[in-house]
Design a protein around this motif. Structure first.
Motif, short mmCIF file in Angstrom:
data_model
loop_
_atom_site.label_atom_id
_atom_site.label_comp_id
_atom_site.label_asym_id
_atom_site.label_seq_id
_atom_site.Cartn_x
_atom_site.Cartn_y
_atom_site.Cartn_z
N ASP A 116 -3.19 3.82 5.83
CA ASP A 116 -3.73 2.49 5.79
C ASP A 116 -5.30 2.92 4.91
O ASP A 116 -5.55 2.23 3.98
CB ASP A 116 -4.11 1.79 7.01
N GLU A 117 -5.71 3.90 5.28
CA GLU A 117 -7.23 4.19 4.64
C GLU A 117 -6.75 4.66 2.93
O GLU A 117 -7.40 4.50 2.44
CB GLU A 117 -7.75 5.36 5.29
N ARG B 144 -4.25 3.71 1.31
CA ARG B 144 -3.75 2.28 0.49
C ARG B 144 -5.02 1.87 0.39
O ARG B 144 -5.19 1.23 -0.98
CB ARG B 144 -2.93 1.49 1.45
N ARG B 145 -6.05 1.65 1.04
CA ARG B 145 -7.29 0.92 0.97
C ARG B 145 -8.11 1.65 -0.42
O ARG B 145 -8.63 0.89 -1.07
CB ARG B 145 -8.14 0.90 2.10
N HIS C 85 -6.52 0.90 -3.90
CA HIS C 85 -7.03 -0.54 -4.32
C HIS C 85 -8.37 -0.25 -4.89
O HIS C 85 -8.72 -0.96 -5.79
CB HIS C 85 -6.89 -1.32 -3.35
N GLN C 86 -9.28 0.68 -4.26
CA GLN C 86 -10.64 0.64 -4.72
C GLN C 86 -10.56 1.38 -5.80
O GLN C 86 -11.59 1.01 -6.78
CB GLN C 86 -11.47 1.32 -3.28
N HIS D 16 -17.67 2.20 -1.06
CA HIS D 16 -16.85 2.31 -2.15
C HIS D 16 -17.28 3.32 -3.00
O HIS D 16 -18.36 3.68 -3.50
CB HIS D 16 -17.13 0.98 -2.95
#
Length: 355
Positions: free
Chosen positions: A51-52, A54-55, A58-59, A293
């Protein structure tokens, strides 16, 4: 591929890096003498989970670097690496893969690598023969497996980059390396100058005189070899090309990275646990993607900001008339002196005048 150019400040690297290296895992079956990551056989328990990861992908798509390289360790030790590559490609990123020459690689379907959206695969050859390469990598059979991987990648339609680490111990093989590149016909030959970090020590570095001689031989190949040539942590090769009148488009044959790119200046590294550094060879942590980010870290962290400033360089690098296209290896300066802004100890050039 997205456009890349100056922002309002005139700095082409202020808004985003050109290259992002993401160490998706530190696990690897090899035991390379020079390993930056000091890789281990097993994955780290604090590695970014699915999950991290994939996040983060996206960033990175929001940051829009022209090139994302999934590296390690051995990225194929992470089971979801091709899924992550596919996600990145679907999000508009150009994704490269840097696997190790192991049985795991040869057991992977290279067409599936291509179908996952991988644009280029980079493979390492640090000896021009099985004896020298396998000794360098610490595992017998690595040389032959790497050659097989090059041929399979070609057949699958993958662009191939071959990385070669030059040290004081293998400089004598340069002619054999060159001949091997003519046989293998990669799209790019990337010659890396050793940085004393991880398992690599300063005593293994080649002398500045030997490096200059090798760079002159490499410059002879630019524009004539059937493959592009670049250096990693050997930025003063750009100075050699410029001195020969090859510093423009011809000198950058096949090279998509803008001139002046170096650690923290157009380059960002993300570790397996999410730590962000100016490069994998400059282990100064500037933040963690779990908390911040990556765009914010790259654009605003004081170290990144300073590394992008050509006038912040010290020693002869700060006085050099070629500093805007070179700037020296900040990683090697740090590895040898502890100061990332010191002059690059592997360059023998003396500036002719204060710019």
């Amino acid at each position: 591929m997205v456009a890349f150019g100056n922002d309002a400040s005139g700095d082409p690297f202020a808004d985003r890096p050109f290259l992002v290296f993401w160490e998706v895992t530190r696990a690897c079956a090899l035991a390379c003498r020079h390993c930056r990551a000091e890789a281990q056989p097993q994955r780290h328990p604090d590695e970014l989970d699915s999950d991290e990861a994939r996040r983060l992908m996206h960033q990175l798509a929001e940051l829009r670097p022209p090139m994302l390289i999934l590296t390690g360790g051995d990225p194929l030790m992470r089971r979801d690496v091709l899924e992550l590559a596919r996600l990145g490609s679907d999000l508009g990123l150009r994704v490269g893969l840097s696997p190790s020459g192991t049985p795991r690689l040869l057991n992977t379907d290279f067409h599936k690598i291509r179908e996952a959206g991988i644009d280029r695969i980079s493979l390492s050859l640090d000896g021009a023969s099985a004896a020298t390469h396998d000794a360098f990598r610490g595992v017998t059979g690595t040389f032959d497996r790497t050659l097989q991987a090059v041929h399979r990648a070609h057949r699958a339609g993958l662009s191939v980059q071959i990385n070669t680490t030059l040290t004081g111990g293998n400089l004598a093989e340069f002619d054999a390396f060159r001949d091997l590149m003519f046989q293998l016909k990669p799209a790019m030959w990337s010659v890396f100058l050793l940085v004393p970090t991880g398992r690599a020590g300063a005593k293994e570095m080649a002398s500045p005189q030997d490096i200059e001689r090798i760079f002159e031989q490499m410059a002879d190949l630019v524009g004539t070899a059937p493959f592009a040539i670049k250096t990693t942590e050997g930025h003063h090769f750009r100075r050699v090309l410029a001195q020969r009148g090859k510093g423009g488009d011809k000198g950058r044959q096949g090279m998509r990275s803008p001139l002046g790119i170096r650690d923290g200046r157009g380059v960002m590294f993300i570790s397996h646990t999410g730590e962000v550094s100016p490069s994998g060879f400059l282990p100064m942590v500037c933040g963690n993607v779990r908390l911040t980010h990556p765009a914010e870290i790259y654009r605003q962290h004081p170290l990144f900001v300073s590394l992008r400033d050509n006038d912040a360089l010290g020693g002869k690098c700060g006085r050099c008339e070629f500093r805007k296209i070179c700037g020296g290896s900040r990683s090697r300066a740090y590895g040898v002196t502890g100061d990332p802004f010191a002059e690059d100890p592997s360059c023998l050039y003396q500036p002719t005048a204060k710019p």
